[in-house]
Design an enzyme around this catalytic site. Structure first.
Site, PDB file in Angstrom:
ATOM      1  N   HIS A 161      23.584 -70.702 -40.209  1.00 42.57           N
ATOM      2  CA  HIS A 161      23.678 -70.748 -41.593  1.00 42.57           C
ATOM      3  C   HIS A 161      22.128 -71.143 -41.970  1.00 42.57           C
ATOM      4  CE1 HIS A 161      24.952 -72.974 -45.321  1.00 42.57           C
ATOM      5  NE2 HIS A 161      24.896 -71.739 -45.714  1.00 42.57           N
ATOM      6  N   GLU A 190      19.844 -68.620 -41.576  1.00 44.87           N
ATOM      7  CA  GLU A 190      20.080 -67.616 -42.975  1.00 44.87           C
ATOM      8  C   GLU A 190      19.155 -68.103 -44.104  1.00 44.87           C
ATOM      9  OE1 GLU A 190      22.324 -68.031 -46.659  1.00 44.87           O
ATOM     10  OE2 GLU A 190      23.860 -67.803 -45.091  1.00 44.87           O
ATOM     11  N   HIS A 191      19.203 -69.579 -44.300  1.00 41.42           N
ATOM     12  CA  HIS A 191      18.459 -70.328 -45.478  1.00 41.42           C
ATOM     13  C   HIS A 191      16.896 -69.870 -45.151  1.00 41.42           C
ATOM     14  CE1 HIS A 191      21.107 -72.834 -47.819  1.00 41.42           C
ATOM     15  NE2 HIS A 191      21.875 -71.980 -47.298  1.00 41.42           N
ATOM     16  N   GLU A 206      14.545 -77.677 -46.107  1.00 38.24           N
ATOM     17  CA  GLU A 206      15.664 -76.670 -46.172  1.00 38.24           C
ATOM     18  C   GLU A 206      16.989 -77.138 -45.669  1.00 38.24           C
ATOM     19  OE1 GLU A 206      17.442 -73.650 -48.145  1.00 38.24           O
ATOM     20  OE2 GLU A 206      15.472 -74.254 -48.221  1.00 38.24           O
ATOM     21  N   GLU A 253      24.469 -78.089 -50.362  1.00 42.14           N
ATOM     22  CA  GLU A 253      25.315 -77.174 -50.487  1.00 42.14           C
ATOM     23  C   GLU A 253      26.781 -77.992 -49.696  1.00 42.14           C
ATOM     24  OE1 GLU A 253      26.440 -72.470 -48.707  1.00 42.14           O
ATOM     25  OE2 GLU A 253      24.404 -73.384 -48.593  1.00 42.14           O
TER      26      GLU A 253
END
Length: 970
Positions: free
Chosen positions: A69, A72-73, A143, A150
């Protein structure tokens, strides 16, 4: 009914496509073994691409939960070819597009759309994700904070919590067990303590898993297939192929220890839920026989004789869904979810008994060919007459399908059951047995009765094993109700012909006007689908007169939906949707779907309104449901709370939810019975009918409604007096003034704070609208980049347009666990200060590019009837009636000069602008509560501190309403 099939040849292979689809498709395989599906659509305004990589969170290394994940960012940041940070997102946003990605268990999907004339460069920037991305050390740390933010927003979400609890109660060595989002702990603190460098692991993961031969790309363009193919071959050949094998994770996540369990969990929100699941054979291996779809259709049915109908009649449940849940090629869960009432919570065992009784019924009756054929016919019609949707939404699913299905089924996936095979369905029915069931029961009533906590979300729970004989006792204790299979569906359309619309109207026309109603009509001249859209807004002055009236009207609409459910559910299954809900002026009725039998449903709904009576048992259930909804308001995300306060401050005739909750507590069935006749006694119906309907039919529908409601010897409804027609008014903030509202977050457990910084600008006007929209387009990515990417204030960071009944403005929305609202507000001010120079220094070329992008966005055609109808309905409901809005605003944009945009910014937006009107809503999470007092002391003057929202609203002037300011003539 059978619908003829339509096939197209893709790379020498037949591919099934909807017969109403005139797009062209081609499959190619590049030299690096990347499989690509090309789609050419000359009518499209937006182009799009989606890349599916066959690796996901199941491949996260041990001790680095969330790495897939996180990667992906990271790919969004920069590449060797385009090294400027965030330049990909900036380019897409400034050219009318959007970007996103998601990480699933065995797949990561990246996608974007953009205005058609900018597609080539956007596609090249996208390709670099998979060729030479840059993952700088500085960006890596920033990030990780975004991923952590999130995760923070999910911590108090019951959906996330229960899903992770289900994963937790599985084999520890199966990847299903993992935590997949990632947070500061898993991606930084723990690896660092072990001497592991997260960035090095990130690069290693990318190099190990991102290989062209396990990627699937879909490219949707406006040009010919040959031209799109040239683009793709030129851009994507460079992706490295390291001949990876798609990771597989054989074995079942659940051992016998994880089956026959009853888990009691404490949710955040009020309410009781029962989740029942079984490991079953994955339907993907038999997708044309569709065993889980067949069973989900029956177990989740809501018509008479169904499990839900029985539970509803007993007053035990308010909702039920059934079907295949999480699945891979190796395992799958069939899930039944039931929303329980308080009484249902006390009868959990009998409810489970009824569920197993219904499963027993399915075993005894066998698999019915006529039910399968009916389901097949419904799915076939749905596939062949599907609406066009935005290209990006369309291709994301196709890219995922490409790694699972044979080429012929890339477009259709599992959505078309075609092979009747009772044995395959029966096998899954047999798997829904007491011996391998998992029961998850959520309720706050378990407070103090739990002894365990799930580690990632800290969900409190208890676990007990149950035996088949215990479940057998529950089956025997179940009430004796007559469960049976559904009746044949009378709402399946058999006439799918298109009406010859004599009117070629390109905008709605006022077809009919009486003292009782007004009918706007728009024939389908765009979509060529056998579908219609009907909207009827019942303007009832009493409905918006007080908190009591608002609550009573809400209960009335819910009771109507409740009474209609077992009948109208069949319509919904057959593709004809309806809803009765609150509107700004009373309540509204919406119908959308195949036009063939729409009128039958419309007349039934209106009949229920005319003959409305209150059933005390259903009133009690609805009251309980609505009460819980209000009580759960306090658990909303803080940014939702801030947006709610903003609306409450601005919109006249709205009531605080706390007052409405107070009303509810004293409400009885007889109050509704007395109220509804008064509600309906003065009514005006605003109607909009569009689609595959002739004007005579549209007039006839409205005439029928008038006859039922107004033209009876003892009419239920009478027309409104001219003075009673409703208007929507919005508070007019003072020029040069700043307004502040400070409030505690309503959930003391939530650490997140939020800010909505709203700037009110003008009343609907084409020349002003385009300046505000152009400012929004230019500033949107700059806001995201500075406040989220650079400063890492929070995962939720947005700049959005706002339109309250024709009063336009712009709002900055930020939610943060790291900084309080006062600090965030100062960063928004700083952003606006920095934006000044950016705007003043903008080149003529950049200005023209932004104007062109906005024009392209405005000229984007509606994809389907629903999209078109919503656009026109907004104009009707707000009273603006500017059906030519797009064309008029494009004409104004073509005349706009750069200096006019700068003057607009200087006058309305910039810090200290003389005509600026700003409102800061600051919601404080538990972490930042102590900052509120000092933040209040530090607000600049001149400013107004709003202490009492309703008192403030009453003391302010209001903008004029567009409703009632001159009615159009026939």
């Amino acid at each position: 009914m059978a619908v003829e099939k339509s096939n197209t040849t893709v790379g020498g292979v037949e591919i099934l496509k909807p017969r109403t689809d005139n797009r062209e498709y081609r499959m190619i395989v590049l030299k690096n073994l990347l499989q690509v599906l090309l789609i050419s659509d000359p009518d499209t305004d937006k182009c799009a691409a989606s890349m599916s990589v066959s690796v996901g969170s199941f491949s996260d290394p041990q001790g680095l939960e969330g790495l897939a994940h996180f990667l992906e960012h990271m790919l969004f940041y920069a590449s060797e070819k385009y090294p400027e940070e965030d330049s990909y997102s900036k380019y897409i946003t400034e050219h009318g597009g959007s970007t996103n990605a998601y990480t699933a268990s065995e797949e990561t999907n990246y996608h974007f759309d953009v205005n058609a004339d900018c597609f080539e460069e956007a596609l090249d920037r996208f390709a670099q994700f998979f060729i030479k991305p840059l993952m700088s050390a500085d960006a890596t740390m920033r990030e990780i904070k975004a991923v952590d933010s999130e995760n923070q927003k999910n911590l108090l979400s019951d959906g996330w919590r229960i899903r992770q609890l289900q994963k937790h109660l599985s084999k520890e060595d199966h990847p299903y067990h993992k935590f997949s989002t990632g947070n500061m702990d898993t991606l930084h603190v723990r690896p660092q303590a072990k001497g592991v460098d997260t960035r090095s692991e990130l690069i290693k993961f990318y190099e190990e898993h991102y290989s062209a031969n396990i990627m699937h790309l879909v490219v949707y363009g406006k040009e010919s297939l040959d031209k799109i193919q040239d683009l793709v071959e030129g851009m994507f050949q460079e992706i490295q192929n390291t001949n990876k094998v798609v990771p597989r994770f054989p074995g079942q996540p659940c051992t016998p220890d994880h089956l026959q369990i009853l888990v009691k969990a404490i949710p955040i929100k009020q309410g009781h839920k029962l989740g029942v699941s079984w490991p079953v054979t994955p339907s993907i291996h038999h997708y044309e026989e569709a065993p889980s779809q067949y069973l989900g259709h029956l177990i989740g049915h809501e018509g008479e004789g169904s499990l839900f109908h029985a539970l509803k009649t007993l007053g035990w449940a308010t909702g039920l869904s059934a079907g295949e849940g999480e699945w891979t090629l190796d395992y799958s869960f069939f899930k039944v979810s039931i929303d329980l009432t308080d009484a249902g919570h006390e009868h959990m065992q009998e409810i489970l008994g009824l569920l197993f009784n219904y499963i027993q019924l399915l075993q005894q009756t066998g698999v019915c060919q006529w039910i399968f054929d009916e389901l097949s016919a419904i799915c076939e019609t749905k596939f062949h007459y599907q609406d066009k949707i935005p290209p990006m939404s369309y291709i994301v699913d196709i890219a995922s399908n490409m790694q699972i299905y044979p080429t012929k089924d890339w477009l259709v996936g599992s959505s078309l059951p075609t092979k009747f095979n009772p044995a395959i369905v029966q096998k899954v029915v047999d798997e829904l047995s007491p011996s391998n069931v998992r029961i998850f029961w959520e309720s706050q009533k378990f407070e103090g009765q739990t002894d365990k906590a799930e580690p990632w979300y800290n969900t409190a729970y208890s676990l007990e094993k149950i035996t088949s004989s215990t479940i057998q006792e529950w089956v025997q204790s179940a009430p004796d109700v007559h469960l049976h299979l559904p009746a044949p569906n009378v709402f399946i359309p058999t006439d799918l012909s298109l009406k010859d619309a004599n009117d070629k109207e390109t905008v709605p026309v006022l077809l009919r006007k009486t003292p009782f109603s007004r009918l706007w009509y728009k024939p389908d001249t765009m979509f060529s689908k056998p579908k219609a859209y009907v909207k009827m807004d019942f303007n009832c002055p009493l409905a918006v007169s007080s908190p009591d009236a608002a609550v009573l009207t809400d209960i009335f609409t819910r009771l109507l939906m409740d009474y209609l459910n077992e009948y109208a559910y069949y319509a919904q299954v057959a593709g004809l949707y309806y809803g009765v809900s609150l509107s700004d002026n009373g309540f509204e009725l919406t119908l959308l779907g195949y036009n063939h039998k729409l009128r039958i449903l419309l007349e039934t709904v209106v009949g229920k309104i005319a003959n409305f009576e209150v059933k005390p048992d259903r009133f009690a259930v609805i009251k309980e449901t609505v009460t819980k909804e209000y009580q759960n308001y306090k658990f909303r995300q803080p940014y939702h709370q801030a947006m709610y306060y903003c609306s409450l401050i601005l919109q006249d005739q709205t009531w605080p939810w706390t007052e409405e909750l107070d009303v509810l507590s004293h409400l009885e069935a007889e109050d509704v019975a007395k109220f509804v006749p008064m509600l309906l006694s003065r009514t005006f119906i605003e109607c909009y009918i569009a689609g595959n309907v002739e004007n005579i039919e549209a007039e006839s529908m409205v005439k029928h409604i008038e006859d039922v409601l107004f033209n009876d010897p003892k009419p239920i409804c009478r027309p409104l007096f001219p003075s009673q027609h409703l208007t929507n008014r919005v508070v007019k903030l003072g020029e040069g003034m700043r307004y502040f509202y400070h409030q505690d977050g309503s959930n003391p457990s939530d650490e997140n704070s939020a800010l909505v910084h709203y700037i009110q600008v003008h009343r609907d006007d084409f020349a002003m609208n385009i300046k505000l929209q152009l400012f929004g387009l230019v500033a949107k990515q700059a806001t995201f980049h500075q406040l989220r990417t650079v400063e890492q204030l929070g995962y939720i960071t947005a700049l959005a347009q706002r339109n309250d009944s024709g009063i336009y403005g712009v709002q900055f929305i930020i939610q943060s666990s790291v900084k309080g609202p006062g600090h965030i507000d100062s960063r928004v001010e700083s952003l606006l200060k920095n934006f000044e120079s950016k705007l003043y220094e903008m080149s003529d070329e950049d200005f023209k590019s932004n104007v062109t992008a906005l024009i392209d966005m405005k000229l984007e055609k509606h994809k389907n009837l629903k999209e078109e109808s919503r656009f026109y309905w907004r104009e009707i409901q707000s009273g603006t009636l500017k059906f030519n809005r797009k064309e008029a605003e494009v004409a104004a944009l073509k005349q706009l000069q750069k200096q006019e945009l700068i003057d607009f910014f200087d006058e309305y937006i910039k810090i200290g602008a003389v005509r600026k009107k700003s409102l800061s809503i600051r919601v404080y999470g538990s972490q930042h509560l102590k900052e509120m007092a000092s933040d209040k002391d530090e607000v600049p003057s001149p400013s107004v501190e709003i202490e009492d929202i309703v008192g403030f609203r009453k003391s302010q002037p209001l903008h004029g309403s567009f409703r009632g300011c001159g009615q159009p003539k026939l």
